[in-house]
Design an enzyme around this catalytic site. Structure first.
Site, short mmCIF file in Angstrom:
data_model
loop_
_atom_site.label_atom_id
_atom_site.label_comp_id
_atom_site.label_asym_id
_atom_site.label_seq_id
_atom_site.Cartn_x
_atom_site.Cartn_y
_atom_site.Cartn_z
N ASP A 81 -2.49 11.22 -4.38
CA ASP A 81 -3.10 12.35 -5.09
C ASP A 81 -4.04 13.14 -4.22
O ASP A 81 -4.55 12.66 -3.20
CB ASP A 81 -3.90 11.83 -6.29
N LYS A 138 -0.86 6.22 9.22
CA LYS A 138 -1.36 7.27 10.12
C LYS A 138 -1.96 6.59 11.36
O LYS A 138 -3.16 6.30 11.39
CB LYS A 138 -2.45 8.10 9.42
N ASP A 159 -4.64 4.51 6.26
CA ASP A 159 -5.26 5.63 6.97
C ASP A 159 -6.23 5.04 8.00
O ASP A 159 -5.80 4.62 9.08
CB ASP A 159 -5.94 6.50 5.90
N ILE A 175 -1.53 14.10 2.80
CA ILE A 175 -0.28 14.22 2.05
C ILE A 175 -0.50 13.88 0.57
O ILE A 175 -1.46 13.19 0.22
CB ILE A 175 0.84 13.31 2.62
N GLU A 208 0.84 -1.20 0.00
CA GLU A 208 0.00 0.00 0.00
C GLU A 208 0.87 1.25 0.00
O GLU A 208 1.99 1.25 0.53
CB GLU A 208 -0.89 0.03 1.25
N ASP A 209 0.33 2.32 -0.56
CA ASP A 209 0.97 3.62 -0.43
C ASP A 209 0.78 4.14 0.99
O ASP A 209 1.72 4.59 1.64
CB ASP A 209 0.40 4.61 -1.46
N ARG A 223 0.26 12.83 -8.13
CA ARG A 223 0.83 11.47 -8.09
C ARG A 223 2.24 11.41 -8.66
O ARG A 223 3.04 10.56 -8.29
CB ARG A 223 -0.05 10.50 -8.89
P1 IMP Z 1 -8.02 3.70 4.35
O1 IMP Z 1 -8.92 2.66 3.73
O2 IMP Z 1 -8.80 4.73 5.14
O3 IMP Z 1 -6.88 3.12 5.15
O4 IMP Z 1 -7.44 4.57 3.19
C1 IMP Z 1 -6.56 4.07 2.31
C2 IMP Z 1 -6.53 4.87 1.04
O5 IMP Z 1 -6.98 6.24 1.23
C3 IMP Z 1 -5.11 5.00 0.55
O6 IMP Z 1 -4.74 3.90 -0.22
C4 IMP Z 1 -5.16 6.30 -0.24
O7 IMP Z 1 -5.60 6.06 -1.54
C5 IMP Z 1 -6.17 7.14 0.50
N1 IMP Z 1 -5.53 8.09 1.43
C6 IMP Z 1 -5.50 8.04 2.78
N2 IMP Z 1 -4.82 9.06 3.32
C7 IMP Z 1 -4.38 9.80 2.27
C8 IMP Z 1 -3.56 11.00 2.17
O8 IMP Z 1 -3.10 11.61 3.16
N3 IMP Z 1 -3.33 11.44 0.90
C9 IMP Z 1 -3.80 10.82 -0.21
N4 IMP Z 1 -4.55 9.70 -0.17
C10 IMP Z 1 -4.83 9.19 1.07
MG MG Z 2 -4.38 3.49 -2.10
#
Ligand code: IMP
Ligand code: MG
Length: 176
Positions: free
Chosen positions: A160, A132, A104, A154, A100-101, A166
């Protein structure tokens, strides 16, 4: 400072720092998966740069593939994870490393974990360049983490803001 759409971003993590983190993550993964031929599965779109540079630092035999699972709009997680597309390979009995990038809230990782359990993988590891901890709502352990960062938006290095940013080689943080 840079501007994307209506928002301004300030430099946060350099390209050299990112590369050093990916090298460390690749070496940790290599040590854990000695004797295996892991399948690295990048989660598109955000992970395309992470997977490319991580894979270059991984010197053992491996496969590389991508899936897509979007869950994000704008600067706040929608919390609704859509379905997974692009998984064409039989993963039964394989060592899979999801790359994963950023993790969150953890909704995406939780959904992916459930899917790979159905596929009867031998072991599932999770690697993420950014994490995070203050936004994370799950208790799934992350195996390889590049950077623990504050709960601020970020962009860059694959990440993005509404489609832009990106291509930036370094990472920027939303300006206060
Ligand atoms: P999660 O499912 O809430 O953990 O979110 C994961 C996805 O949300 C990541 O793979 C990103 O695509 C997007 N994302 C979460 N935080 C950020 C950020 O700070 N900048 C850009 N994309 C984010
Ligand atoms: Mg992602």
């Amino acid at each position: 400072m840079i501007q994307l759409h209506d928002k301004q971003f300030v430099p946060f993590i350099t390209a050299a720092e990112i590369d050093a983190a990916l090298l460390r993550m690749a070496k940790q993964t290599e040590a854990d998966l000695t004797g295996e031929v892991p399948v690295f599965i990048g989660v598109l779109n955000g992970s395309f740069m992470v997977v490319a540079d991580f894979a270059k630092h991984y010197t053992g035999p491996c496969e590389v593939s991508f899936v897509k699972m979007a869950s994000y709009e704008g600067t706040e997680s929608t919390g609704s994870v859509k379905e997974l597309i692009g998984l064409s390979q039989n993963l039964e009995g394989r060592s899979v490393v999801v790359i994963e990038d950023i993790v969150d809230t953890g909704h995406t990782i939780e959904a992916l974990k459930k899917i790979f359990e159905v596929h009867k993988v031998k072991q599932l590891k999770i690697a993420t360049l950014f994490f995070k901890p203050l936004a994370y709502t799950k208790d799934i352990a992350l195996d390889y983490i590049g950077f623990e960062i504050p709960d601020k938006f970020i962009v860059g290095y694959g990440l993005d803001y509404n489609g832009l940013g990106r291509n930036l080689p370094q990472v920027y943080q939303l300006k206060e």
